[in-house]
Scaffold this motif. Structure first.
Motif, PDB file in Angstrom:
ATOM      1  N   ALA A  31      61.723  92.254 -53.186  1.00 13.21           N
ATOM      2  CA  ALA A  31      62.307  93.018 -54.946  1.00 13.21           C
ATOM      3  C   ALA A  31      64.260  93.445 -54.181  1.00 13.21           C
ATOM      4  CB  ALA A  31      61.119  93.488 -55.523  1.00 13.21           C
ATOM      5  N   THR A  32      65.084  93.172 -54.163  1.00 16.74           N
ATOM      6  CA  THR A  32      66.014  93.964 -53.320  1.00 16.74           C
ATOM      7  C   THR A  32      66.403  94.549 -55.359  1.00 16.74           C
ATOM      8  OG1 THR A  32      66.964  92.343 -51.633  1.00 16.74           O
ATOM      9  CG2 THR A  32      68.176  94.093 -53.456  1.00 16.74           C
ATOM     10  N   LYS A  33      66.404  95.913 -55.014  1.00 16.26           N
ATOM     11  CA  LYS A  33      67.043  96.627 -56.434  1.00 16.26           C
ATOM     12  C   LYS A  33      67.763  96.936 -55.919  1.00 16.26           C
ATOM     13  CE  LYS A  33      62.119  97.654 -56.581  1.00 16.26           C
ATOM     14  NZ  LYS A  33      60.870  98.370 -57.121  1.00 16.26           N
ATOM     15  N   ALA A  34      69.382  97.714 -57.253  1.00 14.17           N
ATOM     16  CA  ALA A  34      70.199  98.994 -57.464  1.00 14.17           C
ATOM     17  C   ALA A  34      70.187  99.453 -56.715  1.00 14.17           C
ATOM     18  CB  ALA A  34      70.635  98.549 -58.795  1.00 14.17           C
ATOM     19  N   GLY A  35      71.152 100.284 -55.737  1.00 16.23           N
ATOM     20  CA  GLY A  35      70.722 101.615 -55.012  1.00 16.23           C
ATOM     21  C   GLY A  35      69.860 101.149 -53.424  1.00 16.23           C
ATOM     22  N   SER A 241      69.375 102.945 -39.993  1.00 19.27           N
ATOM     23  CA  SER A 241      68.728 103.490 -40.895  1.00 19.27           C
ATOM     24  C   SER A 241      68.679 103.549 -42.562  1.00 19.27           C
ATOM     25  CB  SER A 241      69.212 104.958 -41.482  1.00 19.27           C
ATOM     26  OG  SER A 241      70.429 104.707 -42.288  1.00 19.27           O
ATOM     27  N   SER A 242      67.765 103.306 -43.479  1.00 18.89           N
ATOM     28  CA  SER A 242      68.006 102.631 -45.054  1.00 18.89           C
ATOM     29  C   SER A 242      67.416 103.447 -46.239  1.00 18.89           C
ATOM     30  CB  SER A 242      67.063 101.159 -44.623  1.00 18.89           C
ATOM     31  OG  SER A 242      64.992 101.777 -44.540  1.00 18.89           O
ATOM     32  N   LYS A 243      67.350 103.372 -47.125  1.00 19.74           N
ATOM     33  CA  LYS A 243      67.283 104.138 -48.513  1.00 19.74           C
ATOM     34  C   LYS A 243      66.966 102.704 -49.713  1.00 19.74           C
ATOM     35  CE  LYS A 243      70.621 107.663 -47.657  1.00 19.74           C
ATOM     36  NZ  LYS A 243      71.490 108.935 -48.065  1.00 19.74           N
ATOM     37  N   LEU A 244      66.131 103.201 -49.502  1.00 19.40           N
ATOM     38  CA  LEU A 244      65.194 101.249 -50.596  1.00 19.40           C
ATOM     39  C   LEU A 244      64.916 102.381 -51.556  1.00 19.40           C
ATOM     40  CD1 LEU A 244      63.004  99.694 -47.858  1.00 19.40           C
ATOM     41  CD2 LEU A 244      65.733  99.225 -49.431  1.00 19.40           C
ATOM     42  N   VAL A 245      64.898 101.616 -53.096  1.00 17.70           N
ATOM     43  CA  VAL A 245      64.156 102.740 -54.465  1.00 17.70           C
ATOM     44  C   VAL A 245      63.150 102.068 -54.006  1.00 17.70           C
ATOM     45  CG1 VAL A 245      64.812 101.550 -56.717  1.00 17.70           C
ATOM     46  CG2 VAL A 245      66.608 102.391 -54.969  1.00 17.70           C
TER      47      VAL A 245
END
Length: 246
Positions: A31-35, A241-245
């Motif tokens: 479920a890839t999301k904007a951001g 690193s990652s930043k996931l919504v």
């Protein structure tokens, strides 16, 4: 927005996927999301020229039923980010012979052990050197494998692709001139060189380690070999690193 720099992530937190050590349950499309954003350390090895390393940032700007729109930017570069569109499986498309086609499909969801798919295409006059190029790669879901990258250690789904490329040299004529000096005199020499339409070929190898909880791969490798079996290029990307919504 949740910032994730994960060490020892062992559970799939997406789409109901679950995983036991060494066992691959079917992994659905994430479920890839904007951001959503990822930073990779990318190492490029070209011939005998040594290697270079960059930090590359990818940020999703929009997700539709068929495509992922994202930006790509080299960290610390003064150049603006590039806007890119790919498939929801992170496949890459581009114009080949006047038609938009898939030239790289790293994943085909759902991912199940032993699943295979093939990408094959021919491109006419892709550059000044080749009359045409033909590419064929067959991808296989190998199974689970532990992998360590700067972001941590992960149990990942490994996908490998072995392939072959074939091309034909573009016929050409070149003229090379040079000066030759002898005692008391200098003369010019001219040599005509003709390049025949000769076939050339080689092999490719690709691999990636995909972690559903990260919605993307944590490591990828691409290698290109010439007809003599010697590797000419290798590109390695490792997640920092990652930043996931949420």
């Amino acid at each position: 927005m949740k910032k994730t720099t994960i060490t020892g992530l062992l559970a799939f937190a997406l789409g109901g996927a679950s995983m036991a050590q060494g066992t691959l349950a079917p992994a659905p499309q994430p479920a890839t999301k904007a951001g959503d954003a990822w930073t990779y350390r990318t190492t490029k090895e070209i011939g005998t020229n040594g290697w270079t390393q960059t930090r590359d940032e990818f940020t999703v700007t929009r997700v539709t039923s068929t495509s992922i729109y994202y930006t790509s930017h080299e960290a610390g570069s003064s150049q603006p980010a590039r806007d890119v569109v790919g498939g929801v499986d992170w496949s890459r498309v581009r114009n080949v012979n006047g038609k938009e086609i898939v030239v790289n499909q790293p994943m085909a969801f759902p991912l199940t052990a032993g699943k295979t798919w093939t990408i094959e295409y021919r491109e006419d006059h892709p550059n000044k050197v080749h009359r045409f190029e033909e590419w064929k790669s067959t991808y296989t879901v190998v199974g689970m494998e532990k992998v360590t990258v700067p972001a941590g250690t992960f149990d990942a789904i490994k996908v490998e692709a072995e392939g072959h490329w074939r091309a034909e040299l573009e016929p050409s004529n070149t003229v090379v001139q040079g000066a030759q000096s002898t005692a008391g005199a200098t003369s010019m020499q001219t040599e005509a060189r003709k390049v025949e339409a000769e076939p050339v070929e080689g092999r490719t190898y690709k691999a990636l380690w995909y972690v559903p909880a990260q919605r993307r791969w944590v490591k990828s490798v691409e290698e290109y070999y010439g007809g003599n079996g010697v590797r000419n290029e290798r590109y390695t990307s490792e997640l920092e690193s990652s930043k996931l919504v949420e």
